[in-house]
Write an enzyme that holds these catalytic residues in place. Structure first.
Site: not given
Length: 565
Positions: A62, A310, A406, A527-528, A530, A536
């Site tokens: 992408s 993409d 998003e 937030r952690p 992944g 973050r």
């Protein structure tokens, strides 16, 4: 079969690392993915054989840098791979002994809750439609090599690869779903996949755009700009969208009759130029005008858009004044706010209430607060979910019309056509009802699609007679930015489901709450990651100075008290 699979698997180099199937599938350096792709091909073949049906595999990374690559596996209806099968894919790709893993899996000795292996996947079914796996790739240097590995895995497990070559990710999703529809309609035709050409996608969207354009009519527009400068990230999107433009010229009866005049930049297919200082990720995250902007006719005020590598992301932007280095950006949230506002206004004109035709706009916690206020003022139902289509989809499909997006420009609209048509039946001859159906038809309902969304948004902008500046000021975002902080162990930081608040350590959340309450229109959450040991941080405020002060204070607190937590 097992011997052939084992022999082929042994020819691929093994790496001392674990490959994770994340929200974007498997994705990392292209040079490390050969064995992963071979094994993923085996898994995709098994997935297809379970229903004597279909699966899809897209080789792409992408918006990632050119040296990366990856792959996504998806279902026969074009949807993302089911969660339980993601876990199976990850285990299969990382096993130390593939033949034993497959033997035990087929015998039911491995437990993957939610995965149904209801037939012997080593068997070669007779007298039924062959199991097919549709495969495609982007323009990266490693893509051909990796798609060959995928194809080998599919073949050795007894399924049939159908290689579409260079296609956009959304295009392959749609082609897979289209073939599934035809197979269901013609169950006895074992060669139905031969009737699904990759150009079907381009022809469909050229026709859908024409049908909506006919509803808008030829009345003169005073603000809508027909000229568009399109940055294709030197990726596969340029190949496919050029075909769209050719087909549109045919359908409209000439290039001059098409109500959209597109100048394409960054359409070089050389792998080393992919996403290089161009594309949706570069424009949105780096807040820079793309390479070749000025050389190819870019100027203040001209309407611009960018695909990613993409073509599943779309970002609109423009340069406000001569010499501006930072473009005015119209992100995914604002794009879909426009789309939902448009649909909602048509429903209101028809007198159709939310109870008659339910709708939802699903976003992530990263949505700007001003967007949320705008949606509320327009009466648009809004919900939050964690990042990733697989988290949004279950919410979206629970409504008659649902959208998810998003800020990075990835998003789509889906609907329940039976419910939409039933609600519009008594008003089907009205222009509003026809436009609702036309706009929904323009959406690629399998996955976020830059080409489909561009044609959809251009149709709405022309119908509303909006300029790019009008679009940008649909609402004014608060200054915001994402930051990261390195920690010893990210797993000790837990969040609520939509990732907007910490549940552990609660002391850090309390500190953030206190700071936010003292900041004008403040918003912040941690937030952690992944995939790596970092946190973050998203910070937002009414002014840039307040936003930066808010972020600085939170980052300092993390560094002093939680770095080794």
């Amino acid at each position: 079969m097992l011997k052939r699979i084992a022999a082929a698997d042994a020819t691929y180099k093994a790496f001392d690392k674990r490959f994770a199937y994340g929200t974007a599938g498997f994705r990392t350096l292209g040079e490390t993915l050969d064995r992963v792709c071979f094994r993923a091909g085996v898994l995709a073949g098994i997935r297809a054989k379970m229903d004597h049906g279909l699966a899809g595999v897209m080789v792409t990374a992408s918006h990632n840098p050119k040296q990366d690559n990856g792959l996504k596996i998806f279902e026969k209806d074009g949807a993302m791979l089911e969660g339980p099968w993601e876990k199976l894919a990850e285990s299969l790709v990382n096993t130390d002994d593939l033949p034993t893993f497959l033997t035990n899996l087929n015998a039911g000795q491995l437990s993957f809750p939610g995965v149904s292996l209801h037939t012997d996947f080593f068997a070669q079914p007779q007298g039924v439609q062959p199991p097919l796996v549709f495969i495609g790739m982007d323009t990266r240097d490693s893509s051909q090599r990796l798609i060959d590995a995928v194809s080998q895995g599919i073949t050795l497990i007894g399924a049939c690869p159908v290689n579409y070559g260079l296609v956009t990710t959304p295009q392959l999703h749609w082609l897979t779903q289209r073939c599934n529809e035809l197979r269901m309609a013609m169950p006895g035709d074992g060669e139905v996949h031969g009737k699904v050409k990759k150009e079907d996608f381009n022809e469909a969207w050229a026709r859908y755009f024409k049908e909506f354009s006919d509803l808008i009519g030829d009345s003169p527009k005073s603000r809508y700009e027909t000229d568009l400068l399109l940055d294709c990230a030197n990726g596969v999107g340029s190949i496919q969208f050029k075909l769209n433009l050719e087909l549109m010229a045919e359908i409209f009866g000439g290039k001059d009759k098409v109500p959209l005049n597109v100048t394409i930049i960054n359409d070089d297919e050389k792998p080393d130029l992919l996403n290089e200082e161009c594309g949706a990720e570069y424009v949105h995250k780096d807040q820079q005008l793309p390479h070749n902007f000025a050389l190819k006719g870019g100027r203040p005020g001209i309407k611009c858009a960018s695909f990613d590598g993409d073509a599943d992301r779309l970002i609109y932007f423009y340069q406000r004044t001569e010499g501006d280095k930072v473009p005015v950006i119209i992100d995914g949230d604002k794009q879909f706010a426009l789309i939902l506002m448009y649909i909602k206004s048509l429903l209101e004109k028809l007198g159709i209430t939310h109870s008659e035709l339910t709708h939802v706009f699903v976003q992530t916690a990263y949505v700007n607060s001003r967007s949320t206020k705008f949606l509320k003022a327009k009466g648009i139902n809004n919900e939050l979910c964690p990042t990733g289509v697989k988290n949004a989809h279950p919410i979206v499909v629970g409504y008659d019309i649902g959208a998810n997006d998003e800020p990075n420009g990835h998003g789509t609209i889906v609907c329940k056509w039976d419910r939409v048509r039933a609600a519009l039946e008594s008003k089907k001859d009205s222009i509003e009802a026809k436009k609702i159906q036309a706009i929904l038809q323009l959406s690629n309902m399998t996955v976020g699609d830059a080409i489909a969304n561009l044609l959809l948004i251009e149709s709405i902008l022309r119908d509303l007679d909006m300029s790019i500046a009008d679009f940008a000021t649909l609402y004014e975002e608060n200054p915001s930015r994402m930051f990261k902080a390195v920690v010893k162990d990210r797993t000790k930081f837990n969040v609520v489901w939509d990732e907007s608040r910490l549940t552990q350590p609660i002391e850090l959340q309390n500190y953030i709450d206190a700071l936010v309450s003292q900041t004008t229109e403040g918003k912040a959450f941690v937030r952690p990651s992944g995939t790596e040991d970092i946190l973050r941080l998203y910070a937002e405020a009414k002014t840039m100075e307040e936003m930066e002060a808010l972020a600085k204070a939170i980052l300092k607190e993390i560094d002093e008290k939680y770095k080794d937590y």
